[in-house]
Motif scaffolding. Sequence first.
Motif, PDB file in Angstrom:
ATOM      1  N   HIS A  42       0.886  -1.160   0.000  1.00  0.00           N
ATOM      2  CA  HIS A  42       0.000   0.000   0.000  1.00  0.00           C
ATOM      3  C   HIS A  42       0.927   1.214   0.000  1.00  0.00           C
ATOM      4  N   GLU A  43       0.695   2.144  -0.902  1.00  0.00           N
ATOM      5  CA  GLU A  43       1.617   3.269  -1.068  1.00  0.00           C
ATOM      6  C   GLU A  43       1.876   4.052   0.207  1.00  0.00           C
ATOM      7  N   ASN A  44       0.920   4.084   1.101  1.00  0.00           N
ATOM      8  CA  ASN A  44       1.081   4.868   2.321  1.00  0.00           C
ATOM      9  C   ASN A  44       1.434   4.023   3.534  1.00  0.00           C
ATOM     10  N   MET A  45       1.886   2.797   3.325  1.00  0.00           N
ATOM     11  CA  MET A  45       2.129   1.897   4.444  1.00  0.00           C
ATOM     12  C   MET A  45       3.518   1.269   4.339  1.00  0.00           C
ATOM     13  N   THR A  46       4.198   1.171   5.461  1.00  0.00           N
ATOM     14  CA  THR A  46       5.440   0.405   5.526  1.00  0.00           C
ATOM     15  C   THR A  46       5.175  -0.837   6.365  1.00  0.00           C
ATOM     16  N   ASP A  69      -8.399  -3.465   9.095  1.00  0.00           N
ATOM     17  CA  ASP A  69      -8.837  -2.246   9.768  1.00  0.00           C
ATOM     18  C   ASP A  69      -7.947  -1.063   9.397  1.00  0.00           C
ATOM     19  N   ILE A  70      -6.640  -1.307   9.362  1.00  0.00           N
ATOM     20  CA  ILE A  70      -5.685  -0.252   9.020  1.00  0.00           C
ATOM     21  C   ILE A  70      -5.906   0.216   7.586  1.00  0.00           C
ATOM     22  N   SER A  87       5.073 -12.164  12.967  1.00  0.00           N
ATOM     23  CA  SER A  87       4.831 -10.843  13.551  1.00  0.00           C
ATOM     24  C   SER A  87       5.528  -9.787  12.710  1.00  0.00           C
ATOM     25  N   PHE A  88       4.833  -8.678  12.496  1.00  0.00           N
ATOM     26  CA  PHE A  88       5.420  -7.584  11.740  1.00  0.00           C
ATOM     27  C   PHE A  88       4.794  -6.273  12.188  1.00  0.00           C
ATOM     28  N   ASP A  89       5.535  -5.207  11.993  1.00  0.00           N
ATOM     29  CA  ASP A  89       5.025  -3.878  12.300  1.00  0.00           C
ATOM     30  C   ASP A  89       4.509  -3.243  11.025  1.00  0.00           C
ATOM     31  N   SER A  90       3.418  -2.532  11.151  1.00  0.00           N
ATOM     32  CA  SER A  90       2.828  -1.827  10.029  1.00  0.00           C
ATOM     33  C   SER A  90       2.620  -0.380  10.443  1.00  0.00           C
ATOM     34  N   LYS A  91       2.970   0.512   9.539  1.00  0.00           N
ATOM     35  CA  LYS A  91       2.827   1.931   9.858  1.00  0.00           C
ATOM     36  C   LYS A  91       2.299   2.677   8.638  1.00  0.00           C
ATOM     37  N   ILE A  92       1.279   3.483   8.865  1.00  0.00           N
ATOM     38  CA  ILE A  92       0.767   4.385   7.840  1.00  0.00           C
ATOM     39  C   ILE A  92       1.697   5.600   7.852  1.00  0.00           C
ATOM     40  N   LEU A  93       2.198   5.983   6.678  1.00  0.00           N
ATOM     41  CA  LEU A  93       3.245   7.000   6.608  1.00  0.00           C
ATOM     42  C   LEU A  93       2.871   8.347   7.206  1.00  0.00           C
ATOM     43  N   ASN A  94       1.658   8.791   7.061  1.00  0.00           N
ATOM     44  CA  ASN A  94       1.294  10.108   7.583  1.00  0.00           C
ATOM     45  C   ASN A  94       0.791  10.054   9.024  1.00  0.00           C
ATOM     46  N   MET A  95       0.958   8.917   9.669  1.00  0.00           N
ATOM     47  CA  MET A  95       0.546   8.762  11.060  1.00  0.00           C
ATOM     48  C   MET A  95       1.753   8.354  11.904  1.00  0.00           C
ATOM     49  N   ASP A  96       1.713   8.691  13.182  1.00  0.00           N
ATOM     50  CA  ASP A  96       2.821   8.347  14.071  1.00  0.00           C
ATOM     51  C   ASP A  96       2.701   6.945  14.647  1.00  0.00           C
ATOM     52  N   LYS A  97       1.545   6.330  14.519  1.00  0.00           N
ATOM     53  CA  LYS A  97       1.272   5.056  15.175  1.00  0.00           C
ATOM     54  C   LYS A  97       1.796   3.866  14.353  1.00  0.00           C
ATOM     55  N   THR A  98       2.492   2.974  15.037  1.00  0.00           N
ATOM     56  CA  THR A  98       2.919   1.710  14.447  1.00  0.00           C
ATOM     57  C   THR A  98       2.098   0.611  15.098  1.00  0.00           C
ATOM     58  N   THR A  99       1.581  -0.293  14.287  1.00  0.00           N
ATOM     59  CA  THR A  99       0.750  -1.383  14.796  1.00  0.00           C
ATOM     60  C   THR A  99       1.454  -2.700  14.575  1.00  0.00           C
ATOM     61  N   GLU A 100       1.523  -3.515  15.632  1.00  0.00           N
ATOM     62  CA  GLU A 100       2.077  -4.856  15.472  1.00  0.00           C
ATOM     63  C   GLU A 100       0.963  -5.784  15.007  1.00  0.00           C
ATOM     64  N   LEU A 101       1.238  -6.518  13.947  1.00  0.00           N
ATOM     65  CA  LEU A 101       0.275  -7.461  13.398  1.00  0.00           C
ATOM     66  C   LEU A 101       0.881  -8.855  13.395  1.00  0.00           C
ATOM     67  N   LYS A 102      -0.006  -9.864  13.388  1.00  0.00           N
ATOM     68  CA  LYS A 102       0.449 -11.256  13.347  1.00  0.00           C
ATOM     69  C   LYS A 102      -0.444 -12.023  12.390  1.00  0.00           C
ATOM     70  N   ASP A 103       0.170 -12.515  11.321  1.00  0.00           N
ATOM     71  CA  ASP A 103      -0.535 -13.386  10.389  1.00  0.00           C
ATOM     72  C   ASP A 103      -0.177 -14.822  10.725  1.00  0.00           C
ATOM     73  N   ARG A 104      -1.153 -15.690  10.626  1.00  0.00           N
ATOM     74  CA  ARG A 104      -0.888 -17.115  10.803  1.00  0.00           C
ATOM     75  C   ARG A 104      -0.787 -17.731   9.412  1.00  0.00           C
ATOM     76  N   ARG A 105       0.217 -18.564   9.216  1.00  0.00           N
ATOM     77  CA  ARG A 105       0.408 -19.253   7.943  1.00  0.00           C
ATOM     78  C   ARG A 105       0.649 -20.734   8.210  1.00  0.00           C
ATOM     79  N   ILE A 106      -0.012 -21.544   7.398  1.00  0.00           N
ATOM     80  CA  ILE A 106       0.256 -22.980   7.412  1.00  0.00           C
ATOM     81  C   ILE A 106       0.873 -23.275   6.052  1.00  0.00           C
ATOM     82  N   ILE A 107       2.149 -23.604   6.077  1.00  0.00           N
ATOM     83  CA  ILE A 107       2.930 -23.750   4.849  1.00  0.00           C
ATOM     84  C   ILE A 107       3.380 -25.202   4.723  1.00  0.00           C
TER      85      ILE A 107
END
Length: 181
Positions: free
Chosen positions: A99-103, A174-175, A130-150
Amino acid sequence: MKKCFCLILSFLISLLIFLGCEKVSDEQLAQEVVNSYAMDLYNVNSDDNFFEIGKKSSTIDIEKYDEDLEGYLSSYKQYFTEKAFLTFMLNRAIVPYRHENMTVKFKNIDYRDIKFDKEKNSITIDCKISFDSKILNMDKTTELKDRRIIVLIKESGDWKIISERVFYDQKLLDIKFSDQH
């Protein structure tokens, strides 16, 4: 007779240790594939080439988009069997993290379960990434967790992903929708 029995017993014990080590080694190799794949998938910044896909000035050319997307996704080909890579491309499983506005920044992997299936010569890895996601124009970083069965199989001596199921963290959705308001 005792000497022969001890020799056979030593051989059998050595064989069991060797076979046991091979299984552990295969599991470790499969985990390395998953680690590398996750690090590639979950490290995205705003200057990622993904955002140039299909662009011709300010419009998007559909034919160019498909061609560019295939080129971009080809870097993930190393992790998959040929058939599984086609599925990966068709499902465009990478898109939720672009997403262009997300790291997105990889943090770690929690291996919940690892199973070796001798009959299928496959390894199934159930993990939470686990990974951190941040919207570039916001100060908030959100920790997210995806589950994968590989599920991985050995192909030409290397462990390759043959299938994966992804359970996205609900907060990711939501983000992505909340930043558009």
